[in-house]
Write a protein that holds these residues in place. Sequence first.
Motif, short mmCIF file in Angstrom:
data_model
loop_
_atom_site.label_atom_id
_atom_site.label_comp_id
_atom_site.label_asym_id
_atom_site.label_seq_id
_atom_site.Cartn_x
_atom_site.Cartn_y
_atom_site.Cartn_z
N GLY A 47 0.77 -1.23 0.00
CA GLY A 47 0.00 0.00 0.00
C GLY A 47 0.80 1.28 0.00
O GLY A 47 2.01 1.32 -0.25
N ALA A 48 0.06 2.38 0.27
CA ALA A 48 0.62 3.72 0.14
C ALA A 48 1.74 3.99 1.13
O ALA A 48 2.64 4.79 0.84
N ALA A 49 1.70 3.39 2.30
CA ALA A 49 2.76 3.64 3.29
C ALA A 49 4.12 3.18 2.76
O ALA A 49 5.12 3.88 2.90
N TRP A 50 4.13 2.02 2.15
CA TRP A 50 5.38 1.53 1.55
C TRP A 50 5.77 2.39 0.35
O TRP A 50 6.95 2.63 0.11
N LEU A 51 4.79 2.80 -0.42
CA LEU A 51 5.08 3.63 -1.60
C LEU A 51 5.79 4.91 -1.19
O LEU A 51 6.80 5.30 -1.80
N ARG A 52 5.29 5.57 -0.16
CA ARG A 52 5.94 6.80 0.31
C ARG A 52 7.33 6.50 0.88
O ARG A 52 8.27 7.28 0.70
N HIS A 53 7.44 5.38 1.57
CA HIS A 53 8.70 5.07 2.26
C HIS A 53 9.83 4.76 1.28
O HIS A 53 10.98 5.14 1.50
N PHE A 54 9.50 4.06 0.18
CA PHE A 54 10.54 3.62 -0.76
C PHE A 54 10.64 4.50 -2.01
O PHE A 54 11.42 4.18 -2.91
N ALA A 55 9.87 5.57 -2.09
CA ALA A 55 9.86 6.38 -3.31
C ALA A 55 11.21 7.03 -3.59
O ALA A 55 11.66 7.08 -4.74
N PHE A 56 11.88 7.50 -2.53
CA PHE A 56 13.13 8.23 -2.77
C PHE A 56 14.22 7.35 -3.37
O PHE A 56 14.84 7.74 -4.36
N PRO A 57 14.56 6.19 -2.80
CA PRO A 57 15.63 5.39 -3.42
C PRO A 57 15.31 4.97 -4.85
O PRO A 57 16.24 4.80 -5.65
N ILE A 58 14.02 4.78 -5.17
CA ILE A 58 13.68 4.46 -6.55
C ILE A 58 13.87 5.68 -7.44
O ILE A 58 14.46 5.61 -8.52
N GLY A 59 13.39 6.84 -6.99
CA GLY A 59 13.53 8.06 -7.78
C GLY A 59 14.96 8.57 -7.85
O GLY A 59 15.30 9.33 -8.76
N PHE A 60 15.80 8.14 -6.90
CA PHE A 60 17.19 8.59 -6.89
C PHE A 60 17.92 8.23 -8.17
O PHE A 60 18.85 8.93 -8.60
N PHE A 61 17.49 7.16 -8.84
CA PHE A 61 18.18 6.74 -10.06
C PHE A 61 18.11 7.80 -11.15
O PHE A 61 18.97 7.83 -12.05
N PHE A 62 17.14 8.69 -11.10
CA PHE A 62 17.00 9.71 -12.14
C PHE A 62 18.19 10.65 -12.20
O PHE A 62 18.41 11.32 -13.22
N VAL A 63 18.99 10.75 -11.11
CA VAL A 63 20.15 11.65 -11.15
C VAL A 63 21.21 11.14 -12.11
O VAL A 63 22.10 11.90 -12.51
N ALA A 64 21.12 9.86 -12.52
CA ALA A 64 22.10 9.30 -13.46
C ALA A 64 21.68 9.49 -14.90
O ALA A 64 22.45 9.16 -15.81
N VAL A 65 20.47 10.01 -15.13
CA VAL A 65 19.98 10.20 -16.49
C VAL A 65 20.45 11.56 -17.00
O VAL A 65 20.22 12.58 -16.35
N PRO A 66 21.16 11.63 -18.14
CA PRO A 66 21.65 12.91 -18.65
C PRO A 66 20.51 13.90 -18.90
O PRO A 66 19.44 13.52 -19.39
N TRP A 67 20.76 15.14 -18.57
CA TRP A 67 19.77 16.19 -18.79
C TRP A 67 19.52 16.35 -20.29
O TRP A 67 20.43 16.20 -21.10
N VAL A 68 18.28 16.71 -20.64
CA VAL A 68 17.99 16.99 -22.04
C VAL A 68 18.69 18.29 -22.42
O VAL A 68 18.82 19.22 -21.60
N THR A 69 19.15 18.37 -23.66
CA THR A 69 19.98 19.49 -24.10
C THR A 69 19.31 20.85 -23.93
O THR A 69 19.97 21.81 -23.49
N PRO A 70 18.00 21.02 -24.26
CA PRO A 70 17.39 22.35 -24.08
C PRO A 70 17.43 22.84 -22.64
O PRO A 70 17.39 24.05 -22.40
N MET A 71 17.51 21.95 -21.67
CA MET A 71 17.63 22.35 -20.27
C MET A 71 19.09 22.48 -19.86
O MET A 71 19.46 23.43 -19.16
N GLU A 72 19.92 21.55 -20.32
CA GLU A 72 21.31 21.53 -19.89
C GLU A 72 22.11 22.70 -20.46
O GLU A 72 22.87 23.36 -19.73
#
Length: 536
Positions: free
Chosen positions: A109-134
């Motif tokens: 349920g939602a309690a686990w979703l909130r608890h584990f959201a950050f380590p899952i979302g943390f992987f996005f820091v390894a994705v290169p920025w799109v050029t129009p933003m970078e």
Amino acid sequence: MLCRHLSGEWSINEQYNYGWFVPFFALLLFWLRWEDRPMEGRDPSHPVNRRTGQSLSLQIAIAIGIAALLLVLPVRLFEIGNPDWRPLGWVHAAIVATLTLLYIWYKDGAAWLRHFAFPIGFFFVAVPWVTPMEAPIIQGLMRVIAALASETANLFGIPAQLEGNLIRVSTGLVGVNEACSGVRSLQTALMIGLLFGELKRLSISRRIALLFAAAAIAFVGNYARAFLLVCIAATQNVSAIDRWHDFAGYSIVAAVFVGTLLLAWVLGKKGSFRNPQSVIRNPTSSFIPHPFYFLVALVWLVAVEVGSTWWYRAHESNLVASTRWTVHWPESPPDFHLLKLDEEVRRTLRFDEGEAASWNCAPIDSVEALNRAPSTRVTCFAYFFRWKPGRNSALLANLHRPDVCLPAIGWEQVADNGVRQYSAAGSFVLPFRHFEFRHGTKEDPARQVAHAFYCLWEDRASPGTVAASQLPQMTTSPSTWTRGERVRAVLEGRRHLGQQVMEVVLRTRGVIDQNEAQADFAALLPNLIVVTPESH
């Protein structure tokens, strides 16, 4: 699959070398979150209702999961054919995060979703920025750093003149190697700030403060590095900065790491956020997916990889060899000389063949040239790079283009005149995209003008398109480097092909309009291109 796709950028782009560590950090953060996960089976929002079976919310989650899995197929097809298209990395990462979070939500349920959201979302820091933003962020910060470093050098009695992101001293230019890469370690600083904020379980406001502090440390470090290299170049020579270049860069990363760690420790002492429901009632519970769920997902992902590989292999048999060509330098001009490509440039571009030269263009027999002011002097800079077939060949070939690198060194792009076919050798023609740039203030009568002609050529193409080289980057006007024509690369099944790039820049002071520059280039090109014997 996602890590394999992103590893190309992690390997060849210094800005994202830290990406290799992110998957391991994400696993560490997930494990730490698992240690104090909320109690299980007590969340009223749990998707499974024992009386009615599957709830409506669970059915919606299943539909979202199926849609995400189906989306993997087109994403993989486009990733293989367009490894340099950065938005694909964000879509792929979103698919992985969605599937993972959906399973976590299904688990408890939602309690686990909130608890584990950050380590899952943390992987996005390894994705290169799109050029129009970078590009605007990185290049804007680089200009500020270069301006501050040049002003500081002048305050210390070192004559320094700012030229875009570069600084000219008495011995030459400083910062050429960084012109296209932006603020070194900025993305690394953001990753470190997020990592330490999670390790200390800081509140949201303190995590934001830690991110700004990490970015500030990286900014100050880059400013200090630029000033140090200017001092070394001015007191010794430009070549002397090579001995300090990498050391200064790694020192910034070390400073960001240590500074952010200390600040996270200070903020953590003042209080941190902890989940009050982090009580484990069933420490022996398993996070292993249901066998059916796991089997279906695994079979589909294997089918996607097999199908994508089959698609490209089936089409590669239909591709025919393009006309092979290379450059022949006009060594007759008395001021002709080859340009040295230093080791930093070679490490960045990783080309298999590379040459560069410059000379003063002789007067061209054309109406535009005859009407040109005698004082107008045109300097020609030509570059030729080749990459053998390989998984990163397309990514490397598209990494540095005139519309990316020239603005990075202070040139303002004022026009993209599209693509024209130019006669290169007999009936053989090549497509070149024509860009216009200006350097200096508009009030300056001696403002520099540059006309850049850029051609990207692949070793093989579909039948009927060999002469025109129907590449995504060379077929539309104006430039649409990352849009609709990328579909053609997928439909034609082109991947991992050998690439070569030729760029010719005509630079002068004063005004040379579009027609004059194109006439000069059209007359110059046949003297530079040689069709190689092994072409078919």
